[in-house]
Design a protein around this motif. Structure first.
Motif, PDB file in Angstrom:
ATOM      1  N   THR A  82       0.830  -1.209   0.000  1.00 40.22           N
ATOM      2  CA  THR A  82       0.000   0.000   0.000  1.00 40.22           C
ATOM      3  C   THR A  82       0.862   1.255   0.000  1.00 40.22           C
ATOM      4  N   SER A 529      -3.112  -3.896  -4.251  1.00 42.31           N
ATOM      5  CA  SER A 529      -2.399  -2.611  -4.256  1.00 42.31           C
ATOM      6  C   SER A 529      -2.425  -1.941  -5.628  1.00 42.31           C
ATOM      7  N   TYR A 532      -5.218   0.505  -5.625  1.00 37.91           N
ATOM      8  CA  TYR A 532      -5.231   1.381  -4.454  1.00 37.91           C
ATOM      9  C   TYR A 532      -5.708   2.790  -4.787  1.00 37.91           C
TER      10      TYR A 532
END
Length: 537
Positions: A82, A529, A532
């Motif tokens: 992240t 991710s 994200y």
């Protein structure tokens, strides 16, 4: 005969002697059910060891302390992914109220495309970008613009796009020595091409041979898209080991893996990990012997191997010239140099392609049929692929192939001269893979990464590879790569026992984790991710 019969029935008679009728029924039923359960257990394609191991780890993850440890590690991994994704500035999470001007949109596009630090135009990455030329970009941009609104689903509205697709298939089939009956379709990439072949053979096996529990027999080095296809289509993959020296599939082991549920055999030309080519001729003979379709996965190097003879290189037979080869997948968007999102799946005859199609005849919206996964398809990609092939022509592809193979062979020869590393097998086309028996090869990868190189990591055993593209044929790039490898190997050998650190350490650790589902959870965090966006900003 009666004596033999007594040997079989004697124990049964003794077990049932003196039992009440309901007890006999209960014992008999229990025995039959137990026999059926045991038969199903042994008849499964997945080995008993594999199933027991999977079951063991599944139960182990239910232990509170184990579960907590795994969740903690996953949280750490997820946090790292992240943070990496969050470094690219502000994210747009709400649709602009009034819309942006065209110049503002283009400015944003330039900003986004400038993210990232690898110098791909200069040839510092393995694969990914196979060709870059501003003139070709200009051509395909204009062609895509002209055809951006088209959709071959509506053949009556856009017959020209359908004609282009048909011509791409016919030109490619001819290059792979397909006869008059050879056919195929375009797809969005190698994975879809492979999936379509698997779908076709699954349905063919069910309809023609009555196979209801299909399996695919393939080398352990075959592309993971086959495993993906098996998951999508309810099939089982029976992986076959490769010769540790040549990294080519063990033909005898492949024959032993074949059973009455096998719906296709697979060979790679070449494979992704090591760039070596399986003995397609021997696999084709197995296909003929057992009447099983044979698929050749040429997604990676297909648009090199079809031109290599013309470029002066010897290539073992791999295409429709071999009796027994029934399908081939090849990516135009790799060494065909077309825009991303373009591949072909070819068949030796139409009967196989018909099983690729999906047809619905009783839908209130009308009779519906589609050739691939997608219903609507981007006509712009088809047009851009056609335009690229027409622009390059045979001579252009042969020249590009010679430059790429010359460069790959040069890199291979130079790497073989460096002590403390070795080359896997004999590369067939453009991929050169290396390993080491003296140090953790991921340390070398990490060191090269610090110089701007982006290579591909391999496992079981540990290795790294470079996929040579047209970008690497630029003056000085091959020599720089070899010299950087040589200098970094010398640096690593000053302390060969030192463990790898940083992100590359994940690859070494991942191989040592026996519970592969945990590694799968880590991978899902990485994929998450990619999507994200901050919760609030």
């Amino acid at each position: 005969m009666s004596e033999h019969l007594k040997l079989v029935t004697g124990p049964v008679d003794r077990a049932l002697a003196g039992k009440a009728p309901w007890q006999i029924v209960a014992i008999t039923t229990s025995t039959v059910l137990g026999t059926i359960w045991l038969w199903n257990l042994l008849a499964e394609d997945e080995s008993l060891y594999s199933r027991l191991k999977r079951r063991f780890f599944k139960l182990a993850r239910r232990i509170p302390s184990v579960r907590q440890k795994i969740e903690t590690e996953i949280a750490k991994i997820n946090d790292g992914f992240t943070k990496d994704a969050a470094q690219y500035g502000q994210f747009i999470t709400v649709l602009p109220q009034g819309g942006l001007r065209q110049d503002e949109v283009l400015q944003k596009v330039d900003e986004y495309l400038a993210l990232g630090h690898y110098k791909w135009k200069e040839g510092f990455i393995s694969g990914a970008v196979y060709y870059y030329n501003p003139d070709l970009v200009k051509l395909v941009t204009e062609v895509y613009g002209k055809a951006s609104y088209t959709n071959p689903l509506h053949v009556d509205v856009f017959p020209g796009i359908c004609k282009m697709e048909a011509e791409v298939i016919r030109m490619t089939a001819t290059l792979f020595n397909g006869g008059a009956k050879a056919c195929g379709t375009m797809t969005t990439g190698g994975t879809e091409s492979i999936m379509m072949a698997c779908k076709a053979y699954r349905d063919y096996g069910r309809d023609v041979k009555g196979i209801t529990k299909p399996n695919i027999v393939l080398p352990v080095t075959a592309h993971t898209a086959f495993d993906k296809s098996a998951k999508y289509f309810g099939m089982f993959t029976k992986t076959v080991p490769v010769d540790p020296r040549t990294t080519e599939v063990d033909i005898k082991a492949m024959e032993r893996a074949i059973n009455c549920n096998t719906i296709m055999l697979v060979g790679s030309a070449p494979n992704y990990p090591y760039g070596t080519m399986d003995n397609i001729e021997a696999i084709a003979k197995l296909g003929k012997k057992y009447n099983i379709p044979v698929h050749v996965d040429a997604c990676l190097g297909g648009f090199l191997i079809i031109f290599m003879k013309r470029a002066g290189y010897q290539v073992r037979p791999f295409d429709f010239s071999l009796d027994g080869v029934t399908s081939i997948s090849a990516d135009t968007h790799k060494y065909g140099f077309t825009p991303k999102g373009s591949s072909v799946i070819l068949y030796s005859e139409k009967k196989y392609r018909h099983y690729q199609y999906t047809v619905t005849t009783d839908w209130p919206g009308g009779v519906y049929g589609s050739p691939t996964v997608n219903g609507s398809r981007a006509g712009g990609i088809i047009a851009a692929t056609w335009a690229t092939m027409m622009n390059f022509g045979l001579d252009g592809y042969v020249e590009a192939t010679k430059r790429i193979i010359d460069t790959a062979r040069y890199i291979e020869a130079q790497l073989r001269k460096i002590d403390n590393i070795y080359v896997f097998g004999t590369p067939a086309t453009s991929v050169v893979a290396i390993g080491s028996k003296d140090f953790d090869i991921f340390r070398l990868s990490s060191e090269l990464n610090s110089l701007g190189w982006n290579l591909n990591s391999l496992q079981f055993p540990s290795g790294i590879h470079i996929c040579v593209t047209y970008m690497h044929t630029q003056d000085g790039i091959a020599d720089k790569f070899v010299n950087d490898v040589r200098s970094k190997v010398a640096l690593v050998m000053k302390n060969p026992e030192k463990p790898v650190e940083g992100k590359m350490a994940i690859y070494g650790v991942a191989q040592a984790v026996p519970d592969r589902e945990v590694i799968g959870d880590f991978t899902k965090c990485f994929i998450d991710s990619m999507y994200y966006t901050p919760e609030s900003q």
